[in-house]
Scaffold this active site. Structure first.
Site, PDB file in Angstrom:
ATOM      1  N   LYS A   1     -14.881 -15.654   5.712  1.00 41.43           N
ATOM      2  CA  LYS A   1     -16.309 -15.554   6.041  1.00 41.43           C
ATOM      3  C   LYS A   1     -17.218 -15.258   4.858  1.00 41.43           C
ATOM      4  CE  LYS A   1     -15.742 -13.851  10.736  1.00 41.43           C
ATOM      5  NZ  LYS A   1     -15.696 -12.543  11.388  1.00 41.43           N
TER       6      LYS A   1
ATOM      7  N   ARG B   1       0.823  -1.214   0.000  1.00 41.35           N
ATOM      8  CA  ARG B   1       0.000   0.000   0.000  1.00 41.35           C
ATOM      9  C   ARG B   1       0.859   1.266   0.000  1.00 41.35           C
ATOM     10  NH1 ARG B   1      -5.132  -1.786   3.854  1.00 41.35           N
ATOM     11  NH2 ARG B   1      -6.528  -2.178   2.104  1.00 41.35           N
TER      12      ARG B   1
ATOM     13  N   GLY C   1     -12.285  -4.177   1.305  1.00 42.42           N
ATOM     14  CA  GLY C   1     -13.709  -3.822   1.319  1.00 42.42           C
ATOM     15  C   GLY C   1     -14.093  -2.904   0.171  1.00 42.42           C
TER      16      GLY C   1
ATOM     17  N   GLY D   1      -6.599  -6.933   0.437  1.00 42.53           N
ATOM     18  CA  GLY D   1      -5.260  -6.902   1.000  1.00 42.53           C
ATOM     19  C   GLY D   1      -4.662  -8.298   1.104  1.00 42.53           C
TER      20      GLY D   1
HETATM   21  C1  3PG Z   1      -8.535  -1.867   4.875  1.00 45.24           C
HETATM   22  O1  3PG Z   1      -7.561  -2.304   5.453  1.00 45.24           O
HETATM   23  O2  3PG Z   1      -9.370  -2.598   4.321  1.00 45.24           O
HETATM   24  C2  3PG Z   1      -8.704  -0.391   4.761  1.00 45.24           C
HETATM   25  O3  3PG Z   1      -7.563   0.283   5.180  1.00 45.24           O
HETATM   26  C3  3PG Z   1      -9.915   0.058   5.524  1.00 45.24           C
HETATM   27  O4  3PG Z   1      -9.765  -0.242   6.886  1.00 45.24           O
HETATM   28  P1  3PG Z   1     -11.049  -0.446   7.791  1.00 45.24           P
HETATM   29  O5  3PG Z   1     -11.707  -1.701   7.321  1.00 45.24           O
HETATM   30  O6  3PG Z   1     -10.552  -0.529   9.202  1.00 45.24           O
HETATM   31  O7  3PG Z   1     -11.946   0.749   7.580  1.00 45.24           O
END
Ligand code: 3PG
Ligand code: MG
Length: 403
Positions: A204, A35, A384, A360
């Site tokens: 999940k 990242r 997400g 990720g």
């Molecule tokens: C992630 O790691 O998916 C993003 O940085 C968002 O983080 P979060 O899910 O804690 O909002």
């Protein structure tokens, strides 16, 4: 979306950049800096333009109750050090977010210099559900800058102060990473070339409900692996032993199987499973048929036949999206399923397919297993966020950047 060019001449201007530096850490050691690397083009572009760059970012999910609360283990210090190495220039880190340290740090920046503010989630207003709280923090952040560049693609699905609200109070543009991510993901969501195959894994089902429902109307094939596969097997009435199972999702998954059939979407499940005695890197394990997982075993990867089957189902695909590893790839004994899928996607890409690796974990798996990132069309920095785009959602951090 507005672009950096539309912000005009940035020489001497203070530009607040939202990046996603939420990297995996082992203590203070960054285990995957993907990242940070992905943030470099935008940062370099701004620095080369003579901007005074102020980066805001989060790490993890600290839970401050009131006021700025520093927590060592969520400090951006390791990220700052790595960013400095990658940029080849010093990067300062303010010890707060909008307080004295931040103000002094920003005031000390010359043209083409860069600094970070401490973890934006050390302030509870960042993630507050109360608009006025977020707006107050956004106002303070905006006071540190003349323009805003949103480049933290991994967090654009969050309606948070440094992602969403601040873009309303400063001249705002999308950074190059956000532009590239959105453009790549829209190739899968808007009129994808067919066959369109999606590989979903990870632990999940409940994390992926929306995207599965949406893909049942869009994709031609849905390949399922990872921990979530056991809820699919259970929905078919099969035993899963001690494997990860979300009992409360079994009915939902049965619905998916029915819808898939009605829509002509092929759901591909593994035919064999690597079953272990326990969840451990050195656990004894064996390959069993997917319909005969012994009661005392835990499935930790898809088996070799499944790896071949999945690769075959990907071979002629013209659009591929992959999110989530096929097994516990962090343990070498349970990494082969993920490896087979990665290899299958690389071959399909070489045959002219367009492939996106999202999440990720899958991106980290690709790097950790030693695959050349160039073998994939696009490796997303978003978990997400990329899933929500695949799901067809409008993301707040993107909508706010509209022309
Ligand atoms: C992630 O790691 O998916 C993003 O940085 C968002 O983080 P979060 O899910 O804690 O909002
Ligand atoms: Mg996450």
């Amino acid at each position: 979306m507005k672009t950096i060019d539309q912000l005009g001449d940035l020489r001497g201007k203070r530009v607040l950049v939202r990046s996603d530096f939420n990297v995996p850490l082992d203590g203070t050691t960054i285990t995957d800096d993907g990242r940070i690397v992905a943030a470099l083009p935008t940062l370099t572009k701004l620095l080369d333009a003579g901007a005074r760059v102020v980066v805001t970012a989060h790490l993890g999910r600290p839970k401050p109750v009131d006021g700025f609360t520093f927590e060592e283990k969520y400090s951006l210090a390791p990220v700052t050090a790595r960013l400095g190495e990658l940029l080849g220039k010093p990067v300062a880190l303010a010890s707060d977010l909008t307080g004295e340290s931040a103000q002094a740090t920003v005031a000390g920046l010359g043209d083409g210099e860069i600094a970070l503010l401490e973890n934006v989630r050390f302030d509870p207003r960042e993630t507050s559900k109360v608009d006025a709280d977020r707006e107050a923090l956004a106002g303070e952040l905006a006071g540190l800058a003349d323009a805003f560049v949103s480049d933290g693609f991994g967090v654009v699905h969050r309606k948070q102060a440094s992602v969403y609200d601040v873009a309303k109070v400063l001249p705002a543009a999308a950074g190059d990473l956000v532009l590239k991510e959105v453009e790549s993901l829209s190739r899968a969501t808007t009129d994808p070339q067919r066959p369109y195959a999606v590989v979903l894994g990870g632990s999940k089902v409940s994390d992926k409900l929306g995207v599965i429902a949406n893909l049942l109307t869009k994709a031609d094939r849905l390949l399922i692996g990872g921990g979530m596969v056991f809820t699919f097997l259970a929905a078919k009435g099969l035993p899963v032993g001690k494997s990860l199972l979300e009992e409360d999702q079994i009915e939902t998954v049965k619905g998916y199987l029915t819808t898939a059939e009605a829509n002509g979407v092929e759901i591909v499940l593994p035919t064999d499973i690597v079953a272990a005695d326990s969840f451990a890197a050195d656990s004894p394990h064996e390959v069993v048929a997917a319909d005969a997982i012994p009661a005392d075993k835990i499935g930790l990867d898809i088996g070799p036949d499944s790896g071949e089957l999945f690769a075959a189902k990907l071979a002629d695909a013209k659009t591929i999206a992959w999110n989530g590893p096929m097994g516990v790839f962090e343990f070498p004994a349970f990494a082969d399923g993920t490896r087979a899928v990665a290899q299958g996607i690389i071959e399909a890409t070489a045959n002219g397919g367009f492939s996106i690796v999202g999440g990720g974990d899958s991106a980290a798996a690709v790097r950790r297993l030693g695959f050349d990132e160039a073998g994939f069309s696009h490796i997303s920095t978003g978990g997400g966020a990329s899933l929500e785009l695949l799901e067809g959602k409008t993301l707040p951090g993107i909508a706010v950047l509209a022309d």
